[in-house]
Design a protein around this motif. Structure first.
Motif, mmCIF file in Angstrom:
data_model
loop_
_atom_site.group_PDB
_atom_site.id
_atom_site.type_symbol
_atom_site.label_atom_id
_atom_site.label_comp_id
_atom_site.label_asym_id
_atom_site.label_seq_id
_atom_site.Cartn_x
_atom_site.Cartn_y
_atom_site.Cartn_z
ATOM 1 N N THR A 124 9.678 2.236 4.162
ATOM 2 C CA THR A 124 8.953 3.418 4.643
ATOM 3 C C THR A 124 7.598 3.519 3.958
ATOM 4 O O THR A 124 6.584 3.854 4.586
ATOM 5 C CB THR A 124 9.765 4.692 4.377
ATOM 6 O OG1 THR A 124 10.996 4.628 5.098
ATOM 7 C CG2 THR A 124 9.009 5.934 4.828
ATOM 8 N N GLY A 129 4.905 5.608 5.948
ATOM 9 C CA GLY A 129 5.672 6.697 6.519
ATOM 10 C C GLY A 129 5.875 7.823 5.522
ATOM 11 O O GLY A 129 5.229 7.870 4.463
ATOM 12 N N ILE A 267 8.800 6.719 11.252
ATOM 13 C CA ILE A 267 8.964 5.549 10.381
ATOM 14 C C ILE A 267 10.125 5.769 9.417
ATOM 15 O O ILE A 267 10.980 4.889 9.227
ATOM 16 C CB ILE A 267 7.659 5.268 9.618
ATOM 17 C CG1 ILE A 267 6.593 4.739 10.581
ATOM 18 C CG2 ILE A 267 7.893 4.274 8.486
ATOM 19 C CD1 ILE A 267 5.220 4.596 9.973
#
Length: 350
Positions: A124, A129, A267
């Motif tokens: 991530t 993200g 994400i």
């Protein structure tokens, strides 16, 4: 008109090569006896250190922002404990054509295991993200799995093992939550030092994943799991797991879009909702399957490696597709460089 040029050398992801090399080392030189105990202990300590560093780098405000994002956490839990098990039950039709009953039991068990934490956060972060939400979502999934995985396995697999394990809960608390909270407490004193030495966090993250991979494959080699299944069945299992992973990656990405999540949250949902934890699954399998645990965890072991390799490439692609960030850029060539993106604040206005 110019003809398209084919690159003289296709790019090779060094992180994937490192993972394959770790698997090869575990196959050729598996840790046994005292060495296996030491490898497991070192891997455990590395993960605990990783979460201490995450806690020390992440501001309390960002952590609370991630904790409040309940819709994201419910979405990840639904992927992990609802959609995955439904797909596992649907795979029952592949027995005995593609899968043997023991391999199917292992595949279904794989679908009941909680999500990973450290690799979900790492990927991530690479993809730019919502890292705080990924930390909370992965932690919630692991804690819920302490209860849900044994209960689901007992009901769907028909086994007599399982149940709530205080020992497993204690391990999660001691290895993950307490180091993270300790990092939060000590952040005013050590946060600045870690920011100035941000590469340390990336190295610890990569090293912890490699240690877990080596320890897991060493245990599989020592148990002789590779001699209990034919090459044809192994190939069929890999194909089924590839389809399973592809379905979960697509559903988690486009499903989150339909639910109205922004890119950073999608994400986090994709990487946390499509993962399965080998570290959590191995001790649970030993309780649920007893002497058959070595074969039962084979699908989980293979899926674990597959998800790391696929998500390493996917995270890198997501980072390349993202809008230019205002903070420091991810260094080129670094696949798991968590520390270079942790300072990006969580998206606001949810």
């Amino acid at each position: 008109m110019r003809r398209p040029q084919i690159p003289a050398r296709l790019p090779l992801d060094p992180w994937i090569l490192t993972l394959l090399g770790t698997v090869a080392v575990a196959a050729l030189l598996p840790a046994r006896g005292l060495a296996a105990t030491v490898a497991e202990g070192v891997a455990t300590g590395a993960v605990a250190l990783l979460f201490f560093l995450y806690g020390a780098r992440l501001s309390t405000r960002e952590a609370l922002d991630g904790l409040r994002h309940w819709r994201l956490h419910l979405t990840v839990l639904a992927c992990t404990f609802v959609l995955f098990p439904l797909l596992g039950l649907a795979a029952r039709g592949l027995v005995p054509t593609l899968l043997t009953p023991p391999l199917y039991s292992g595949l279904l068990f794989l679908c009941l295991v909680p999500s990973t934490i450290q690799s979900s956060i790492a990927f991530t972060s690479i993809a730019r993200g919502n890292v705080p939400a990924a930390i909370c979502a992965g932690s919630f999934s692991s804690l819920a799995g302490i209860v849900l995985t044994p209960l689901l396995a007992a009901g769907l697999l028909g086994g007599s093992g399982g149940g709530f394990s205080l020992d497993s809960l204690l391990k999660i608390v001691l290895q993950l939550l307490l180091p993270f909270l300790l990092g939060q407490v000590l952040r005013p004193w050590v946060g600045g030092f870690l920011v100035r030495h941000k590469k340390v966090l990336g190295r610890v993250d990569r090293g912890s994943i490699l240690l877990v991979v080596y320890a897991a494959f060493s245990a599989g080699m020592a148990a002789g799991v590779w001699h209990q299944v034919s090459a044809a069945r192994l190939g069929a299992l890999l194909a089924v797991e590839a389809v399973l992973l592809a379905v979960m990656l697509l559903v988690s990405w486009y499903g989150a879009k339909r639910l109205g999540f922004d890119r950073a949250d999608r994400i986090a949902i994709q990487f946390a909702g499509s993962k399965k934890s080998l570290a959590a699954g191995l001790p649970m399998a030993s309780v649920l399957f007893g002497a058959q645990a070595s074969l039962a965890v084979l699908p989980l072991m293979l899926f674990h490696q597959m998800q790391l390799m696929v998500c390493a490439v996917l995270a890198r692609r997501r980072a390349g597709d993202a809008e230019p960030a205002t903070g420091p850029e991810l260094p080129a060539g670094h696949v798991v460089e968590v520390s270079s993106t942790l300072q990006h604040p969580a998206p606001q206005g949810r």
